[in-house]
Design an enzyme around this catalytic site. Structure first.
Site, PDB file in Angstrom:
ATOM      1  CE1 TYR A  17       1.039   0.737   4.405  1.00 37.05           C
ATOM      2  CE2 TYR A  17       0.708  -1.629   4.249  1.00 37.05           C
ATOM      3  CZ  TYR A  17       1.214  -0.534   4.913  1.00 37.05           C
ATOM      4  OH  TYR A  17       1.916  -0.709   6.082  1.00 37.05           O
ATOM      5  CD  GLU A  18       5.191   1.556   3.506  1.00 33.95           C
ATOM      6  OE1 GLU A  18       6.289   1.415   2.908  1.00 33.95           O
ATOM      7  OE2 GLU A  18       5.080   1.487   4.744  1.00 33.95           O
ATOM      8  CD  GLN A  19       0.195   3.950  -4.617  1.00 35.59           C
ATOM      9  OE1 GLN A  19       0.440   5.157  -4.575  1.00 35.59           O
ATOM     10  NE2 GLN A  19      -0.887   3.474  -5.193  1.00 35.59           N
TER      11      GLN A  19
END
Length: 258
Positions: free
Chosen positions: A127-129
């Site tokens: 989710y941190e990309q």
């Protein structure tokens, strides 16, 4: 509070929150401090020069961090985000104790790897990309920065006068294929026996035999990452020299015409 929330969502929806050739990093340090440091350097860089500790340029270790959630003391990567929104969310989380921090806008380059693309289903925080910069980010690669005051991003982008567009304008992050060998999974990790990593496993990793010198999986990954970084640095240096030589040639031609 309503006004702050309204401004925040306007920024989330605006074009400045996504740019294919730029990356973003939230950082508590002001630009003058970043400049004195030579850029956004990995933590392991300082440990290397201060204590002689070898930098750990293992992408999997970097992505996992420490058990407490902090950056590893010997880390050889610098974290960036694909969007301003992601960097802002990261800043609000890890820099919540600061009333003011900065989001740096950074040009892409081949020493950068999309963590989710390289580590695939084994990316610990998808989710941190995150896009990780091997060896750090020179000050000349920083396009500019935004100030963030009490959680609100300043609309003005402060341009870095020392940004060198001609060095980075045609550079992109490394393709995932370049990163598979540098993924840094442990020697017996199942990824080395799965697609796509099975075709890129360094010697000593997975089912691959050790090197002639007997290097372990981790040592071979470290060696390959070091070679990759040096090739990238040489490429940038050649570009800098080429541009400098072109400017000298133009100067000499004009002088001869006068």
């Amino acid at each position: 509070m309503k006004n702050i929330t309204f401004i925040f969502f306007i920024l989330l929806a605006s074009p400045l929150y996504a740019n294919g050739d730029k990356l973003y990093r939230a950082d508590s340090r002001p630009p003058d401090e970043i400049k004195r440091s030579g850029g956004l350097m990995p933590r392991g860089h300082n440990e290397y020069f201060d204590r002689g500790t070898q930098m750990n340029i293992n992408l999997y270790d970097h992505a996992r961090g420490t058990q407490t959630g902090f950056v590893r003391y010997d880390d050889g990567y610098v974290s960036t985000s694909l969007s301003l929104r992601s960097a802002h969310l990261a800043g609000q989380s890890i820099l919540s104790g600061y009333s003011t921090y900065y989001i740096y806008v950074i040009a892409t380059a081949p020493n950068m790897f999309n963590v989710n693309d390289v580590l695939g289903v084994y990316s610990p925080h998808p989710y941190e990309q995150e896009v990780s910069a091997l060896g750090g980010i020179p000050y000349s690669q920083i396009y500019g920065w935004y100030r963030v005051n009490f959680g609100v991003i300043d609309e003005r982008l402060h341009r870095n006068r020392e940004y060198r567009d001609r060095y980075y304008r045609n550079l992109n992050i490394a393709p995932a294929e370049d990163g598979y060998r540098l993924a840094g999974f442990p020697p017996d990790h199942q990824a080395w026996r799965e697609e796509p990593w099975i075709h890129h496993a360094p010697q000593g990793c997975g089912n691959s035999s050790r090197t002639i010198t007997g290097d372990t999986c981790n040592e071979e990954t470290q060696n390959l990452s070091t070679i990759y970084l040096r090739k990238y640095q040489s490429k940038v240096k050649r570009q800098i020299f080429s541009d400098y030589q072109s400017e000298v040639d133009i100067y000499n031609r004009i002088r001869n015409e006068l």
